[in-house]
Scaffold this motif. Structure first.
Motif, PDB file in Angstrom:
ATOM      1  N   UNK A 194     -14.076  46.039   2.281  1.00  0.00           N
ATOM      2  CA  UNK A 194     -13.112  46.796   1.467  1.00  0.00           C
ATOM      3  C   UNK A 194     -13.615  48.205   1.183  1.00  0.00           C
ATOM      4  N   UNK A 195     -12.768  49.036   0.659  1.00  0.00           N
ATOM      5  CA  UNK A 195     -13.151  50.412   0.347  1.00  0.00           C
ATOM      6  C   UNK A 195     -13.834  50.486  -1.014  1.00  0.00           C
ATOM      7  N   UNK A 196     -14.899  51.280  -1.084  1.00  0.00           N
ATOM      8  CA  UNK A 196     -15.672  51.399  -2.321  1.00  0.00           C
ATOM      9  C   UNK A 196     -14.798  51.869  -3.483  1.00  0.00           C
ATOM     10  N   UNK A 197     -13.839  52.744  -3.198  1.00  0.00           N
ATOM     11  CA  UNK A 197     -13.013  53.306  -4.265  1.00  0.00           C
ATOM     12  C   UNK A 197     -12.153  52.260  -4.963  1.00  0.00           C
ATOM     13  N   UNK A 198     -11.963  51.101  -4.335  1.00  0.00           N
ATOM     14  CA  UNK A 198     -11.167  50.035  -4.943  1.00  0.00           C
ATOM     15  C   UNK A 198     -11.950  49.224  -5.973  1.00  0.00           C
ATOM     16  N   UNK A 199     -13.253  49.305  -5.950  1.00  0.00           N
ATOM     17  CA  UNK A 199     -14.076  48.423  -6.773  1.00  0.00           C
ATOM     18  C   UNK A 199     -13.958  48.742  -8.259  1.00  0.00           C
ATOM     19  N   UNK A 200     -13.930  47.684  -9.076  1.00  0.00           N
ATOM     20  CA  UNK A 200     -14.121  47.851 -10.512  1.00  0.00           C
ATOM     21  C   UNK A 200     -15.507  47.307 -10.853  1.00  0.00           C
ATOM     22  N   UNK A 201     -15.863  47.294 -12.142  1.00  0.00           N
ATOM     23  CA  UNK A 201     -17.217  46.886 -12.520  1.00  0.00           C
ATOM     24  C   UNK A 201     -17.529  45.459 -12.101  1.00  0.00           C
ATOM     25  N   UNK A 202     -16.549  44.585 -12.238  1.00  0.00           N
ATOM     26  CA  UNK A 202     -16.768  43.187 -11.859  1.00  0.00           C
ATOM     27  C   UNK A 202     -16.973  43.059 -10.360  1.00  0.00           C
ATOM     28  N   UNK A 203     -16.218  43.826  -9.580  1.00  0.00           N
ATOM     29  CA  UNK A 203     -16.379  43.803  -8.119  1.00  0.00           C
ATOM     30  C   UNK A 203     -17.782  44.236  -7.720  1.00  0.00           C
ATOM     31  N   UNK A 204     -18.284  45.270  -8.376  1.00  0.00           N
ATOM     32  CA  UNK A 204     -19.623  45.770  -8.061  1.00  0.00           C
ATOM     33  C   UNK A 204     -20.665  44.687  -8.282  1.00  0.00           C
ATOM     34  N   UNK A 205     -20.565  44.000  -9.416  1.00  0.00           N
ATOM     35  CA  UNK A 205     -21.527  42.942  -9.742  1.00  0.00           C
ATOM     36  C   UNK A 205     -21.446  41.795  -8.733  1.00  0.00           C
ATOM     37  N   UNK A 206     -20.227  41.475  -8.294  1.00  0.00           N
ATOM     38  CA  UNK A 206     -20.038  40.322  -7.415  1.00  0.00           C
ATOM     39  C   UNK A 206     -20.355  40.628  -5.951  1.00  0.00           C
ATOM     40  N   UNK A 207     -20.546  41.906  -5.612  1.00  0.00           N
ATOM     41  CA  UNK A 207     -20.737  42.267  -4.210  1.00  0.00           C
ATOM     42  C   UNK A 207     -22.076  42.947  -3.936  1.00  0.00           C
ATOM     43  N   UNK A 208     -23.060  42.692  -4.779  1.00  0.00           N
ATOM     44  CA  UNK A 208     -24.394  43.228  -4.537  1.00  0.00           C
ATOM     45  C   UNK A 208     -24.901  42.722  -3.178  1.00  0.00           C
ATOM     46  N   UNK A 209     -25.339  43.638  -2.333  1.00  0.00           N
ATOM     47  CA  UNK A 209     -25.819  43.265  -1.005  1.00  0.00           C
ATOM     48  C   UNK A 209     -24.736  43.172   0.045  1.00  0.00           C
ATOM     49  N   UNK A 210     -23.468  43.412  -0.339  1.00  0.00           N
ATOM     50  CA  UNK A 210     -22.355  43.340   0.601  1.00  0.00           C
ATOM     51  C   UNK A 210     -21.937  44.744   1.047  1.00  0.00           C
ATOM     52  N   UNK A 211     -20.872  44.808   1.821  1.00  0.00           N
ATOM     53  CA  UNK A 211     -20.429  46.057   2.428  1.00  0.00           C
ATOM     54  C   UNK A 211     -19.194  46.617   1.731  1.00  0.00           C
ATOM     55  N   UNK A 212     -19.153  47.927   1.575  1.00  0.00           N
ATOM     56  CA  UNK A 212     -17.905  48.602   1.222  1.00  0.00           C
ATOM     57  C   UNK A 212     -17.829  49.894   2.001  1.00  0.00           C
ATOM     58  N   UNK A 213     -16.626  50.380   2.211  1.00  0.00           N
ATOM     59  CA  UNK A 213     -16.400  51.605   2.981  1.00  0.00           C
ATOM     60  C   UNK A 213     -16.235  52.795   2.046  1.00  0.00           C
ATOM     61  N   UNK A 214     -17.054  53.819   2.240  1.00  0.00           N
ATOM     62  CA  UNK A 214     -16.873  55.062   1.501  1.00  0.00           C
ATOM     63  C   UNK A 214     -15.683  55.816   2.087  1.00  0.00           C
ATOM     64  N   UNK A 215     -15.232  56.850   1.405  1.00  0.00           N
ATOM     65  CA  UNK A 215     -14.130  57.653   1.916  1.00  0.00           C
ATOM     66  C   UNK A 215     -14.528  58.395   3.175  1.00  0.00           C
ATOM     67  N   UNK A 216     -13.537  58.771   3.960  1.00  0.00           N
ATOM     68  CA  UNK A 216     -13.826  59.519   5.186  1.00  0.00           C
ATOM     69  C   UNK A 216     -14.665  60.760   4.879  1.00  0.00           C
TER      70      UNK A 216
END
Length: 258
Positions: A194-216
């Motif tokens: 998923x895109x990093x910009x979509x994350x909220x605080x809970x998403x960040x905590x739940x996805x430590x060590x996972x992948x997110x896409x930064x903006x172009x």
């Protein structure tokens, strides 16, 4: 919003009966079994016939953010479009982009989207974009499935023979693919980036060590700074992982959240 934020939803959006010339999208035994399966798994299933893309967008507006776990878009179509009533959800059209942008906002980060339409994933000449690619690019992080040929009900099969022990033996679209005569007839973008910009605080905590896409063209430090502005208490660091391969076409860098 008309739906309860505490519920988990599956959304079926189907073209209205007036634009189903062969009744290929009508209620069937197989479709009833799939709906029953979702209910067994604890989801609330919302099924709506729509007369246009605008009507479909109105239906999506009714859901709370991140409340839709699985989406099925059903309509007659081709490699470039899917009919929703009098309109076409078509490649490179503004109303398509607007619809998909809102759909992404209402779905979970790891949701599934099934294009139940003939040939939505069929290749076009010279590498031109098909509807599957259009949806995959707009729905980063979500599993997107499309057929590469004309569809019939028996083509809906499990993706894998492995079945979770804690899951009922029934077939839902997030674990299905299209096959005919033992041959694959589908393309799929798996969930997971998923895109990093979509994350909220809970998403960040739940996805430590996972992948997110930064903006172009956005650097890791810039994406991290965006998070820090929105969530001052966050101490997560974003680093680029040069070994990862982006899972779909959008010309953006990959970032790994750590």
């Amino acid at each position: 919003e008309e739906y309860n934020v505490n519920y988990k939803y599956v959304l079926f959006l189907t073209t209205d009966p007036h634009h189903d010339h062969n009744l290929g999208l009508a209620m069937s035994k197989q479709l009833c079994q799939r709906i029953t399966c979702w209910v067994t798994l604890g989801f609330d299933v919302v099924m709506r016939h729509v007369g246009s893309v605008a009507d479909a967008l109105k239906e999506v507006h009714k859901f709370p953010q991140r409340s839709i776990h699985h989406v099925i878009l059903a309509g007659h179509g081709s490699c470039t479009d899917l009919r929703l009533g009098e309109d076409l959800l078509a490649v490179r059209q503004r109303q398509t982009r607007d619809f998909l942008r809102e759909l992404r906002r209402k779905t979970t980060l790891n949701a599934s989207v099934t294009l139940y339409s003939c040939s939505a994933g069929q290749k076009r000449r010279c590498g031109m974009r098909n509807l599957f690619t259009e949806v995959s690019m707009a729905m980063s992080g979500r599993r997107v499935l499309a057929a590469t040929r004309a569809l019939v009900h028996p083509m809906f099969e499990p993706e894998s023979e492995d079945w979770p022990e804690d899951r009922p033996l029934c077939l839902t679209s997030d674990r299905a693919v299209f096959r005919t005569g033992g041959e694959d007839a589908y393309v799929v973008s798996q969930s997971g980036q998923p895109q990093c910009e979509e994350f909220d605080e809970e998403d960040i905590k739940e996805n430590i060590g996972e992948v997110c896409l930064a903006g172009c063209w956005q650097t890791c430090s810039a994406a991290q700074a965006d998070w820090r502005r929105k969530f001052p208490s966050s101490a997560v660091k974003l680093d680029k992982d040069p070994e990862l391969v982006e899972d779909r076409r959008n010309d953006c860098f990959l970032r790994r959240a750590r």
